[in-house]
Design a protein around this motif. Sequence first.
Motif, PDB file in Angstrom:
ATOM      1  N   ASP A   7      28.061  46.570 -25.629  1.00  0.00           N
ATOM      2  CA  ASP A   7      29.292  47.306 -25.334  1.00  0.00           C
ATOM      3  C   ASP A   7      29.776  47.041 -23.903  1.00  0.00           C
ATOM      4  O   ASP A   7      29.779  47.939 -23.057  1.00  0.00           O
ATOM      5  N   ARG A  18      24.804  51.560 -28.934  1.00  0.00           N
ATOM      6  CA  ARG A  18      25.583  50.755 -27.994  1.00  0.00           C
ATOM      7  C   ARG A  18      24.772  50.587 -26.713  1.00  0.00           C
ATOM      8  O   ARG A  18      24.109  51.529 -26.278  1.00  0.00           O
ATOM      9  N   LEU A  58      25.684  47.303 -30.808  1.00  0.00           N
ATOM     10  CA  LEU A  58      26.843  46.671 -30.161  1.00  0.00           C
ATOM     11  C   LEU A  58      26.574  46.451 -28.680  1.00  0.00           C
ATOM     12  O   LEU A  58      26.215  47.382 -27.954  1.00  0.00           O
ATOM     13  N   SER A  95      22.585  42.499 -34.133  1.00  0.00           N
ATOM     14  CA  SER A  95      23.659  42.398 -33.155  1.00  0.00           C
ATOM     15  C   SER A  95      24.334  41.045 -33.324  1.00  0.00           C
ATOM     16  O   SER A  95      23.917  40.216 -34.157  1.00  0.00           O
ATOM     17  N   ALA A 139      33.036  43.521 -25.989  1.00  0.00           N
ATOM     18  CA  ALA A 139      32.924  44.372 -27.175  1.00  0.00           C
ATOM     19  C   ALA A 139      34.157  44.228 -28.061  1.00  0.00           C
ATOM     20  O   ALA A 139      34.062  44.242 -29.290  1.00  0.00           O
ATOM     21  N   PHE A 146      33.667  41.188 -30.288  1.00  0.00           N
ATOM     22  CA  PHE A 146      32.743  41.410 -31.403  1.00  0.00           C
ATOM     23  C   PHE A 146      33.403  42.248 -32.497  1.00  0.00           C
ATOM     24  O   PHE A 146      33.271  41.947 -33.685  1.00  0.00           O
ATOM     25  N   LEU A 147      34.124  43.281 -32.095  1.00  0.00           N
ATOM     26  CA  LEU A 147      34.777  44.141 -33.080  1.00  0.00           C
ATOM     27  C   LEU A 147      35.914  43.417 -33.788  1.00  0.00           C
ATOM     28  O   LEU A 147      36.201  43.693 -34.960  1.00  0.00           O
ATOM     29  N   ILE A 206      28.205  50.896 -36.444  1.00  0.00           N
ATOM     30  CA  ILE A 206      27.550  50.872 -35.131  1.00  0.00           C
ATOM     31  C   ILE A 206      26.627  52.085 -35.012  1.00  0.00           C
ATOM     32  O   ILE A 206      27.074  53.223 -35.116  1.00  0.00           O
TER      33      ILE A 206
END
Length: 311
Positions: free
Chosen positions: A199, A223, A197, A241, A204, A207-208, A220
Amino acid sequence: MSRLTLRQLEYLVAVGETGSIARAADRLNVSPPSISSAITQLEDELGISLFVRQHAQGLTLTQGGQRVSDQARQVLNGAREIANIASDIAGIARGPLGVGCLLTFAQLVLPRLRRGFESAYPEVRIVQRELNQAEILLALQRSEIDIALTYDMDIPTDLNFIGLVRLHPFALLHAGHELAEHASVSIDDLADRPMILLDLPISADYFLSLFSAASKQPRIVERTRDMAVMRSMVGNAFGYSIANVRPQSDLSPDGNPLVCVPISGPVRSLRMGLLTTHGAEKSRTLQAFIDYARDKVRSGAFDAIGGEALT
């Protein structure tokens, strides 16, 4: 009246906000001794201590220093407005222009855009900063920068976003990954596989959100806040990723082959564009930068990063 300079006030505000001469020097692209000398001269001129100097904790504004710094910020904003008025009267773009850029794609977009703009408008001096999304929003609201190249992520109502390019998310995989030969992958394909990730604040969350929208949870395993580290982790088969801007090289920074595979399904794309405060486009210099960026999009200058032109 004491002989204060705008440069001294700029250094004061930068040190007050960063709490460090070294960090302020990085922000302003000047040497730390120059800032240290300017702060000392300013304190001598005013006859007060502006900072409490603590070796382990850096510099903290004194109560008086905070009041001076607040007023200095207003003076600097006023100076920018004077420059805008002068540019408007003269009918040309000139003066300083503070440009922020999201650090995940700054190396791919900003230098080329800056070089072309400064060549077209030689009386403009761009001061650039690479920031994460949360830092960009704060810097604009504090008038530390005039405009930013970024994504349409969590834009507050007091800022104005001008879309330039739509960018769809893709999975970044090492060449030997079992999904690397697929024409596309879904969030379902990715959810149970190890993920690296990127981060960064707000980024972030985006992406989540791709997984939560599909009622999935990513696995994950690592990070990182560094784009280059993320690509090297992927290249060394620690996991996949997700990104939106296509890299210019199909190799990781340490030389391993990478593959970009589009993510299919109802996933949210991002718009890359320009972010300003409301009314900022009244500045002739700022409007010239906006128009220049739009022209570059129309000419295909951003095609290499993928996506669809919006202007």
